[in-house]
Motif scaffolding. Structure first.
Motif, short mmCIF file in Angstrom:
data_model
loop_
_atom_site.label_atom_id
_atom_site.label_comp_id
_atom_site.label_asym_id
_atom_site.label_seq_id
_atom_site.Cartn_x
_atom_site.Cartn_y
_atom_site.Cartn_z
N LEU A 10 5.86 43.45 41.20
CA LEU A 10 6.23 42.31 40.35
C LEU A 10 5.57 41.03 40.86
CD1 LEU A 10 8.01 41.03 38.11
CD2 LEU A 10 9.81 40.82 39.80
N CYS A 14 2.81 38.88 38.88
CA CYS A 14 3.06 37.47 38.55
C CYS A 14 1.91 36.60 39.05
CB CYS A 14 4.38 37.01 39.15
SG CYS A 14 5.80 37.62 38.27
N LEU A 17 -0.95 36.92 36.84
CA LEU A 17 -0.68 36.19 35.60
C LEU A 17 -1.05 34.71 35.76
CD1 LEU A 17 0.62 37.26 32.99
CD2 LEU A 17 2.77 36.26 33.73
N PHE A 21 -3.84 32.64 33.64
CA PHE A 21 -3.50 31.40 32.93
C PHE A 21 -4.39 30.25 33.35
CE2 PHE A 21 1.13 32.59 31.90
CZ PHE A 21 0.75 32.99 30.63
N LEU B 25 15.03 43.16 35.35
CA LEU B 25 13.67 42.62 35.43
C LEU B 25 12.73 43.63 36.08
CD1 LEU B 25 11.73 40.22 35.03
CD2 LEU B 25 12.43 39.39 37.26
N TYR B 29 9.80 44.64 33.69
CA TYR B 29 8.84 43.55 33.86
C TYR B 29 7.49 43.78 33.20
CZ TYR B 29 6.29 45.73 37.76
OH TYR B 29 5.53 46.55 38.52
N LEU B 33 6.22 40.66 31.15
CA LEU B 33 5.06 39.89 31.62
C LEU B 33 3.91 39.92 30.61
CD1 LEU B 33 4.83 40.53 35.48
CD2 LEU B 33 5.87 38.64 34.24
N VAL B 36 4.83 37.31 28.19
CA VAL B 36 4.56 35.98 28.75
C VAL B 36 3.05 35.70 28.71
CG1 VAL B 36 4.62 34.60 30.87
CG2 VAL B 36 6.61 35.93 30.21
N LEU B 37 2.26 36.70 29.08
CA LEU B 37 0.80 36.55 29.09
C LEU B 37 0.27 36.24 27.69
CD1 LEU B 37 -1.93 36.91 30.65
CD2 LEU B 37 -1.89 39.28 29.93
N GLY B 40 1.38 32.76 26.65
CA GLY B 40 0.69 31.76 27.44
C GLY B 40 -0.75 31.58 26.98
N PHE B 190 7.30 32.64 37.36
CA PHE B 190 7.42 33.39 36.10
C PHE B 190 8.57 34.39 36.20
CE2 PHE B 190 2.83 32.36 35.56
CZ PHE B 190 2.95 31.72 34.35
N ALA B 191 8.57 35.15 37.33
CA ALA B 191 9.60 36.17 37.51
C ALA B 191 10.98 35.54 37.55
CB ALA B 191 9.33 36.95 38.80
#
Lengths: 229, 217
Positions: A10, A14, A17, A21, B25, B29, B33, B36-37, B40, B190-191
């Motif tokens: 995780l 993240c 990610l 971004f 989560l 996840y 995620l 979210v990606l 975003g 983010f997490a």
């Protein structure tokens, strides 16, 4: 064990990610904190500025009076070596993330675009194609003179004395694909009067918005900081 | 996650909300995620396009910032919808939002929420924090079909019964974000945001079930 592995995955996901971004965001915008006073009285030490990168695609990146950030020429970098091309440094330049190494950048105002003939007269100001430039954004004119390429040079921030064009008697005419930049704080700025022309490829972006300490739109030629924001 | 749904009428505690949210989560996840990606990247590209067309106008900063706020509010709506589905054990798809009614209701309740909290903060700070906590699950109520005012009222009623767990969930998440500001854990924000949303979804689901069951505690 499985839970710990999932947590590690995780965290890695993240972080990936964030990198994705920032890569995407840096195609359009980049935030900069001003580390020097070379653009006084318009940009102060510690000001927060957003640089935009879309002007490169609209053809408005290189304009007289535009404020641009760029990677300095190799002669101004430590040991005269150009920007490192290893992956961490490249990722640092592409994302601006603090987990990657930092590459220093300069912020100056474009004075000469390709084809311009530049001359600086001590105590008077800058001449572009023999016309004196009106400079209400400067508090004091330069205390040095430049008329030929051999006049360009001086002590860089690395401590070395540089003369990028040797003893050439040619007039200072900005070549194609290059720009001539000066700091608004004429007498306390390492700029084109020291390191010469800057390749357009080294430009990162054009100043667009100051967000701190005041909110000001900067994307106008010969932008001057508003005195009563 | 079926046990979570079946026990939803039980009293929610801070520890339970956070541990269940973290477990969920870790379980979900990848899809969260990816969502979210996608959101975003959509927001970044939209911002870039607006910047491209307006960069020479002094209005461009206002346009870009407004677009960013609007798009982020929309993205949060989709993440809230997905979180609620995850908590309820339903299949969470990447695109959940349907219709302008929900979107406009969500936007309106968000505007009222921001005005209320800002007004509370101006009034000696503490009222703003209290209001922020009491209205913190309005988004889930809006997704469940409550109107703008009703969703805020539902949030008020649910959180009033579980004020301290909600406050501690918010505080612990804030502290965790601060602790994880280390460079190597930069993505953990983010997490933790997702974990906070899931924890609030647990609090909302439990509170809603208690309200429906007439549990007044």
């Amino acid at each position: 064990m499985r839970r710990a592995l999932k947590t590690c995955l995780l965290i890695i996901a993240c972080n990936c990610l964030v990198v994705v971004f920032m890569l995407a965001l840096h195609l359009f915008l980049e935030a900069r904190i001003i580390p020097s006073s070379t653009m006084e009285p318009n940009i102060h030490l510690g000001d927060r500025i957003f640089m935009e990168k879309v002007s490169r695609w609209t053809g408005k990146l290189v304009e007289h009076g535009a404020i641009v950030s760029f990677y300095p020429p190799a002669c101004c970098l430590p040991a005269g070596q150009d920007l490192p091309a290893d992956l961490p440094h490249v990722m640092g330049r592409l994302t601006g993330l603090p987990i990657f190494p930092y590459s220093p950048a300069y912020l100056k105002r474009i004075v000469g675009v390709p084809g311009d003939r530049i001359r600086i007269e001590r105590g008077v100001g800058v001449y572009i194609n023999d016309k004196l430039l009106s400079e209400p954004f400067v508090t004091a004119p330069a205390d040095y003179s430049l008329s030929t390429l051999k006049d360009i040079g001086g002590r860089a921030t690395t401590g070395e004395v540089i003369h990028p064009y040797g003893k050439s008697d040619e007039p200072i005419v900005v070549p194609k694909g290059m720009i001539f930049v000066l700091g608004d704080n004429r007498n306390n700025s390492e700029d084109s009067h020291v390191f010469g022309f800057v390749n357009e490829d080294r430009i990162i972006g054009r100043a667009w918005l100051m967000i701190l300490p005041v909110w000001q739109y900067m994307h106008t030629p010969y932008w001057i900081r508003s005195r009563n924001p | 996650m079926n046990d979570i749904v079946s026990n939803s009428a039980e009293r929610m505690t801070t520890g339970r909300a956070i541990s269940q949210a973290w477990d969920l989560l870790l379980d979900k996840y990848p899809i969260l995620l990816v969502a979210v990606l996608m959101h975003g990247l959509r927001n970044v590209i939209a911002t870039g396009v607006i910047l491209f067309f307006t960069v020479s106008s002094p209005l461009s900063p206002m346009l870009v910032v407004s677009a960013l706020i609007f798009l982020n509010v929309l993205s949060y709506l989709e993440i809230v919808t997905m979180s609620l589905k995850c908590v309820r054990g339903e299949s969470a798809r990447l695109r959940n939002v349907s219709g302008w009614m929900l979107t406009s209701s969500w936007l309106l309740s968000t505007v009222i929420f921001i005005i209320a909290v800002t007004f509370g903060l101006v009034l000696l700070v503490i009222p703003g924090f209290v209001l922020g906590v009491l209205l913190s699950v309005y988004g889930f109520a809006a997704v469940d079909g409550d109107g703008p005012i009703q969703s805020l009222r539902t949030s008020w009623q649910i959180v009033r019964r579980a004020f301290w767990p909600t406050l501690f969930v918010l505080l612990i998440s804030l502290v965790a974000v601060f602790v994880c500001s280390n460079h190597l854990l930069i993505g953990m924000e983010f997490a933790l945001d997702l974990e906070l949303t899931l924890a609030l979804a647990f609090i909302y689901t439990t509170g809603r079930a208690a309200m429906k069951g007439g549990n007044t505690e």
